[in-house]
Design a protein around this motif. Structure first.
Motif, PDB file in Angstrom:
ATOM      1  N   THR A 227       0.832  -1.198   0.000  1.00  0.00           N
ATOM      2  CA  THR A 227       0.000   0.000   0.000  1.00  0.00           C
ATOM      3  C   THR A 227       0.867   1.249   0.000  1.00  0.00           C
ATOM      4  O   THR A 227       1.742   1.407   0.857  1.00  0.00           O
ATOM      5  CB  THR A 227      -0.924   0.011   1.233  1.00  0.00           C
ATOM      6  N   LYS A 228       0.636   2.140  -0.954  1.00  0.00           N
ATOM      7  CA  LYS A 228       1.424   3.358  -1.097  1.00  0.00           C
ATOM      8  C   LYS A 228       0.827   4.497  -0.274  1.00  0.00           C
ATOM      9  O   LYS A 228      -0.375   4.506   0.011  1.00  0.00           O
ATOM     10  CB  LYS A 228       1.489   3.775  -2.563  1.00  0.00           C
ATOM     11  N   PRO A 229       1.648   5.497   0.093  1.00  0.00           N
ATOM     12  CA  PRO A 229       1.127   6.624   0.886  1.00  0.00           C
ATOM     13  C   PRO A 229      -0.028   7.350   0.239  1.00  0.00           C
ATOM     14  O   PRO A 229      -0.870   7.925   0.941  1.00  0.00           O
ATOM     15  CB  PRO A 229       2.354   7.535   1.030  1.00  0.00           C
ATOM     16  N   GLU A 230      -0.125   7.330  -1.107  1.00  0.00           N
ATOM     17  CA  GLU A 230      -1.227   8.015  -1.766  1.00  0.00           C
ATOM     18  C   GLU A 230      -2.510   7.188  -1.792  1.00  0.00           C
ATOM     19  O   GLU A 230      -3.576   7.690  -2.171  1.00  0.00           O
ATOM     20  CB  GLU A 230      -0.833   8.386  -3.198  1.00  0.00           C
ATOM     21  N   ASP A 231      -2.440   5.915  -1.404  1.00  0.00           N
ATOM     22  CA  ASP A 231      -3.621   5.055  -1.336  1.00  0.00           C
ATOM     23  C   ASP A 231      -4.482   5.483  -0.152  1.00  0.00           C
ATOM     24  O   ASP A 231      -3.961   5.690   0.950  1.00  0.00           O
ATOM     25  CB  ASP A 231      -3.175   3.595  -1.170  1.00  0.00           C
ATOM     26  N   PRO A 232      -5.797   5.639  -0.327  1.00  0.00           N
ATOM     27  CA  PRO A 232      -6.664   6.032   0.805  1.00  0.00           C
ATOM     28  C   PRO A 232      -6.525   5.109   2.009  1.00  0.00           C
ATOM     29  O   PRO A 232      -6.679   5.556   3.152  1.00  0.00           O
ATOM     30  CB  PRO A 232      -8.065   5.951   0.206  1.00  0.00           C
TER      31      PRO A 232
ATOM     32  N   TYR B  90      -3.889   3.886   3.229  1.00  0.00           N
ATOM     33  CA  TYR B  90      -2.733   4.305   4.031  1.00  0.00           C
ATOM     34  C   TYR B  90      -3.159   5.343   5.072  1.00  0.00           C
ATOM     35  O   TYR B  90      -2.852   5.210   6.258  1.00  0.00           O
ATOM     36  CB  TYR B  90      -1.651   4.873   3.110  1.00  0.00           C
ATOM     37  N   GLN B  91      -3.898   6.358   4.616  1.00  0.00           N
ATOM     38  CA  GLN B  91      -4.341   7.397   5.543  1.00  0.00           C
ATOM     39  C   GLN B  91      -5.349   6.839   6.539  1.00  0.00           C
ATOM     40  O   GLN B  91      -5.351   7.216   7.719  1.00  0.00           O
ATOM     41  CB  GLN B  91      -4.959   8.561   4.779  1.00  0.00           C
TER      42      GLN B  91
ATOM     43  N   ALA C  76      -5.288   4.060  13.747  1.00  0.00           N
ATOM     44  CA  ALA C  76      -4.281   3.801  14.784  1.00  0.00           C
ATOM     45  C   ALA C  76      -4.252   4.940  15.792  1.00  0.00           C
ATOM     46  O   ALA C  76      -4.164   4.705  17.010  1.00  0.00           O
ATOM     47  CB  ALA C  76      -2.912   3.603  14.145  1.00  0.00           C
ATOM     48  N   ALA C  77      -4.313   6.165  15.301  1.00  0.00           N
ATOM     49  CA  ALA C  77      -4.321   7.319  16.205  1.00  0.00           C
ATOM     50  C   ALA C  77      -5.565   7.309  17.096  1.00  0.00           C
ATOM     51  O   ALA C  77      -5.492   7.602  18.299  1.00  0.00           O
ATOM     52  CB  ALA C  77      -4.252   8.613  15.395  1.00  0.00           C
ATOM     53  N   LYS C  78      -6.697   6.951  16.524  1.00  0.00           N
ATOM     54  CA  LYS C  78      -7.932   6.875  17.306  1.00  0.00           C
ATOM     55  C   LYS C  78      -7.845   5.786  18.375  1.00  0.00           C
ATOM     56  O   LYS C  78      -8.342   5.947  19.495  1.00  0.00           O
ATOM     57  CB  LYS C  78      -9.127   6.614  16.380  1.00  0.00           C
TER      58      LYS C  78
ATOM     59  N   GLU D 255       3.344   0.445   8.109  1.00  0.00           N
ATOM     60  CA  GLU D 255       4.004   1.724   8.356  1.00  0.00           C
ATOM     61  C   GLU D 255       2.990   2.806   8.710  1.00  0.00           C
ATOM     62  O   GLU D 255       3.198   3.606   9.643  1.00  0.00           O
ATOM     63  CB  GLU D 255       4.787   2.141   7.118  1.00  0.00           C
ATOM     64  N   ALA D 256       1.882   2.844   7.972  1.00  0.00           N
ATOM     65  CA  ALA D 256       0.854   3.857   8.221  1.00  0.00           C
ATOM     66  C   ALA D 256       0.298   3.747   9.638  1.00  0.00           C
ATOM     67  O   ALA D 256       0.133   4.758  10.336  1.00  0.00           O
ATOM     68  CB  ALA D 256      -0.271   3.712   7.199  1.00  0.00           C
TER      69      ALA D 256
END
Length: 269
Positions: free
Chosen positions: A83-88, A90-91, A97-99, A117-118
């Motif tokens: 999964t690339k950083p530009e893939d939804p 990833y975000q 994780a933050a939640k 990584e994300a």
């Protein structure tokens, strides 16, 4: 996985991690530890060497248990390393994780790139404990930079034990064979009551919807699973719902997130 050039401008050498050991250049073996264990026996000297592997396997469990014993409430997050950083996705993995950190959980991933990584970055950015459980592979992935507590394993089965033992829930993002392996192993363990029931949440209705429909329309309809087995899987695109599902399960089992995402480093023996 690409590496930055060395200070002298040359390419980064091939690297292999074997447990706590890092090997480069000519020291990189052609096979992995798992591959050598699972290969069919050849010469009779395997009879004498296999028992010694038991000690190495034991050591992996000891290291993993020692490193993670004080982790507290945690959630394992799975998904594709591609999964690339530009893939939804990833975000989304970063945000969920933050939640989860805000809800009192540590975050556990496979420690590699992509979704892993994300999620580690999301936990790191939120001030929580970001755990990576790496694995020796023929192609080196390396531990991503957002892992606070990392453990490298030679054997998949030892690593999988840590994902299950120290997590109160699984969150699964779009992924390939490895992600499916982790997903169905977790469902099997819950179904057979080898572990206390915990939620398995699939994030991405467009990606997982076909699989869920097949489970319902084929496996369930032909009696290969029971109706209650189907209830083990939750499917959503709502990241807040992911957290609500996990917290609701924690309340049922009396294991609510306890702020243990701030964990002291493991004490060396």
């Amino acid at each position: 996985m690409s590496f930055p050039l060395l200070p002298d401008g040359t390419a980064h050498p091939p690297t292999r991690t074997k447990g706590p050991v890092t090997l480069r250049r000519s020291q990189v073996p052609p096979t992995t530890t798992d591959q050598r264990l699972l290969d069919s026996p050849g010469e009779s000297d395997w009879v004498h060497t296999d028992p010694w592997r038991v000690l190495r396997i034991q050591a992996e469990f000891v290291e993993g248990f020692g490193a993670l014993a004080g982790l507290g409430a945690a959630v394992s997050i799975f998904g594709s390393a591609r999964t690339k950083p530009e893939d939804p996705a990833y975000q989304q993995a970063h945000d969920v994780a933050a939640k989860l950190v805000d809800a009192g959980f540590a975050v556990i991933t496979g420690g590699g790139p992509g979704v892993m990584e994300a999620a580690n970055k999301g936990a790191y950015d939120a001030g929580g404990t970001s755990v990576g459980l790496g694995i020796e592979l023929p192609f080196e992935q390396g531990m991503n930079a957002y892992v606070d507590l990392g453990v490298n394993f030679r054997y998949f089965f030892a690593r999988k034990t840590m994902f299950v033992k120290y997590a109160q829930a699984f969150v699964v993002f779009p992924g390939g064979f490895g992600t499916l392996d982790e997903l169905f192993e977790s469902l099997t363990l819950v179904q057979t009551r080898k572990v206390t029931s915990f939620p398995v949440v699939l994030v991405g209705t467009s990606y997982w919807g076909g699989l869920v429909d097949w489970i319902r329309g084929t496996m369930l309809e032909t009696g290969r699973i029971s109706p209650q087995d189907f209830d083990l899987v939750h499917l959503t695109d709502d990241l807040d719902e992911v957290v609500r599902i996990i917290l609701a399960a924690q309340e049922v089992h009396g294991r609510a997130g306890n702020g243990a995402h701030h964990v002291e480093p493991p004490v060396e023996a």
